[in-house]
Scaffold this active site. Structure first.
Site, PDB file in Angstrom:
ATOM      1  N   SER A 174      36.449  76.970  24.630  1.00 14.54           N
ATOM      2  CA  SER A 174      35.466  76.707  25.326  1.00 14.54           C
ATOM      3  C   SER A 174      35.696  75.732  26.342  1.00 14.54           C
ATOM      4  O   SER A 174      36.843  74.982  26.401  1.00 14.54           O
ATOM      5  CB  SER A 174      34.223  76.025  24.872  1.00 14.54           C
ATOM      6  OG  SER A 174      33.469  75.439  25.575  1.00 14.54           O
ATOM      7  N   GLU A 196      34.562  73.513  27.882  1.00 15.12           N
ATOM      8  CA  GLU A 196      34.107  72.093  27.274  1.00 15.12           C
ATOM      9  C   GLU A 196      35.331  71.448  26.997  1.00 15.12           C
ATOM     10  O   GLU A 196      35.404  70.118  26.756  1.00 15.12           O
ATOM     11  CB  GLU A 196      33.122  71.975  25.987  1.00 15.12           C
ATOM     12  CG  GLU A 196      31.842  71.951  26.418  1.00 15.12           C
ATOM     13  CD  GLU A 196      31.371  70.599  27.274  1.00 15.12           C
ATOM     14  OE1 GLU A 196      31.488  69.611  26.745  1.00 15.12           O
ATOM     15  OE2 GLU A 196      30.655  70.695  28.158  1.00 15.12           O
ATOM     16  N   TYR A 202      31.774  68.006  20.035  1.00 16.78           N
ATOM     17  CA  TYR A 202      31.819  69.742  20.212  1.00 16.78           C
ATOM     18  C   TYR A 202      33.215  70.088  20.920  1.00 16.78           C
ATOM     19  O   TYR A 202      33.977  70.690  20.093  1.00 16.78           O
ATOM     20  CB  TYR A 202      30.641  70.099  20.834  1.00 16.78           C
ATOM     21  CG  TYR A 202      30.671  71.741  21.333  1.00 16.78           C
ATOM     22  CD1 TYR A 202      30.459  72.799  20.400  1.00 16.78           C
ATOM     23  CD2 TYR A 202      31.295  71.906  22.658  1.00 16.78           C
ATOM     24  CE1 TYR A 202      30.701  74.031  20.783  1.00 16.78           C
ATOM     25  CE2 TYR A 202      31.490  73.145  22.780  1.00 16.78           C
ATOM     26  CZ  TYR A 202      31.165  74.386  22.120  1.00 16.78           C
ATOM     27  OH  TYR A 202      31.170  75.714  22.345  1.00 16.78           O
TER      28      TYR A 202
END
Ligand code: NAP
Ligand code: GDD
Length: 336
Positions: A130, A132, A153
């Site tokens: 990701s 992220e 996460y």
């Protein structure tokens, strides 16, 4: 006939990937979690015409936190390809359940990679990495950009990313990371910001809701259209050599701009309906994610097709239709 195992088949990406793989003639095995109510609604489109699940789609109960269920599936199915899409995928929720997120979004990747290694089957592996992971590293971000995750996460995804690289280097497993930037659709979970907005816009336009409460309107994201992104996952596993790829549009917009465009689709002024509340803000925010997907374009021949405005309009239109169908009592659910 090729065989694929897809974790997280009931999620947004899982449902589009299943459709893609079935259209290519695969036998697809998917994992679903036991739930007290139906959780396969995103797979309804492929079952609607038949009235039941297609024969070449097999669903198995499994949980990424449960090693035995994962190991048994890999040993019994001996898939040609594994797509690891299952995850506790909500960034804000990961602050509330950090240890669980570390297990399901992080350690579970090792469970799968170990199962591949132990089985000795030449399975190709896709890891749903990701954007992220880039966290606070400024944009534009590409495959060489350092990671600085800003949530449990993001931290868990960095663990999975490196586990994937390590099993490729240590054991020669064909294991690739797709570093996907945000991608959306009308199948997006209702608590992610784009779908929260498109649903609220539809409900406000149809008279079912009076306001929309959001968190940080300044956050900038690179939003693409999900069905195009699962095509990139498949392309990665068709390459001779495993590698890591950023998948993104390169176009950036703020949450505010998304809301503005979504309300404009139904001829409403967003400022009359949106208010902010700190309860939707995160302890540490990722301010801006903007991807540079030139490697994917060059090597995979992948490029995004859907513009930001097309994406917003499509999501709002689908949600308006759903609200109208609901109103007319037309929604028929089928369990697959
Ligand atoms: P999603 O809609 O939230 O789907 C996640 C899937 O994982 C669901 O099928 C969910 O099952 C399953 N799952 C959750 N916990 C599990 C567990 N303990 N054991 C087994 N399965 C479990 O996410 P998505 O948007 O499709 O994303 C797919 C993957 O890509 C995720 O790994 C996500 O982190 C990653 N990713 C997404 C984006 C994006 O913008 N969408 C970008 C980059 C990376 P239930 O249906 O039962 O909840
Ligand atoms: N969810 C949510 N709800 N986000 C809000 C809200 C709100 O009410 N108001 C503002 N935001 C902001 C968040 O603070 C964040 O900056 C941005 O909107 C996007 O939030 P999400 O849609 O929840 O997505 P995300 O970027 O945190 O994470 C998604 O994309 C990642 C890839 O970059 C998820 O799909 C992750 O699984 C994925 O890895």
């Amino acid at each position: 006939m090729k065989t694929a195992l897809v974790t997280g088949v009931t999620g947004q990406d899982g449902s589009y990937l299943v459709e893609l793989l079935l259209s290519k003639g695969y036998e697809v095995h998917g994992t679903k979690r036991r739930s007290s109510s139906f959780n396969t609604s995103r797979l309804e489109d492929i079952s609607r015409e038949l009235g039941h699940r297609p024969d070449n789609l097999v669903l198995h109960y499994a949980d990424l936190a449960d090693s035995a269920s994962i190991t048994n599936l890999v040993r019994d199915i001996r898939p040609d390809e594994i797509y690891n899409l299952g995850a506790q995928s909500h960034v804000a929720v990961s602050f509330a359940v950090p240890e669980y997120t570390a297990d399901v979004t992080g350690v579970s990747t090792i469970r799968l990679l170990e199962a591949i290694r132990a089985s000795g089957v030449p399975t190709r592996f896709y890891q749903a990495s990701s954007s992220e992971m880039f966290g606070s590293t400024p944009p534009p971000q590409n495959e060489s950009t350092p990671f600085h995750p800003r949530s449990p996460y993001g931290v868990a995804k960095v663990y999975s990313y490196w586990a994937t690289v390590n099993y490729r280097e240590a054991y020669g497993i064909h294991a690739s990371n797709g570093i996907l930037f945000n991608h959306e659709s009308h199948r997006r979970g209702e608590t992610f910001v784009t779908r929260k907005i498109s649903r609220a816009v539809a409900r406000i336009a149809e008279g079912f809701q009076s306001e929309l409460v959001l968190g940080n309107l300044d956050a900038v994201r690179d939003w693409g259209y999900a069905p195009e992104y699962v095509e990139a996952m498949w392309l990665m596993l068709q390459q001779e050599t495993a590698d890591d790829y950023v998948i993104a549009t390169g176009e950036a917009h703020s949450v505010r701009e998304f809301a503005q465009a979504a309300f404009a689709r139904v001829n409403l002024d967003w400022e009359k309906f949106v208010r902010t509340d700190a309860r939707y803000e995160r302890p540490s925010e990722v301010d801006a994610l903007i991807g540079d997907a030139s490697k994917a374009r060059r090597v995979l021949g992948w490029k995004p097709q859907t513009s930001f405005v097309e994406l917003v309009n499509r999501m709002v239109d689908e949600d308006v239709q759903s609200v109208r169908d609901e109103k007319a009592g037309k929604l028929v659910r089928i369990d697959i």
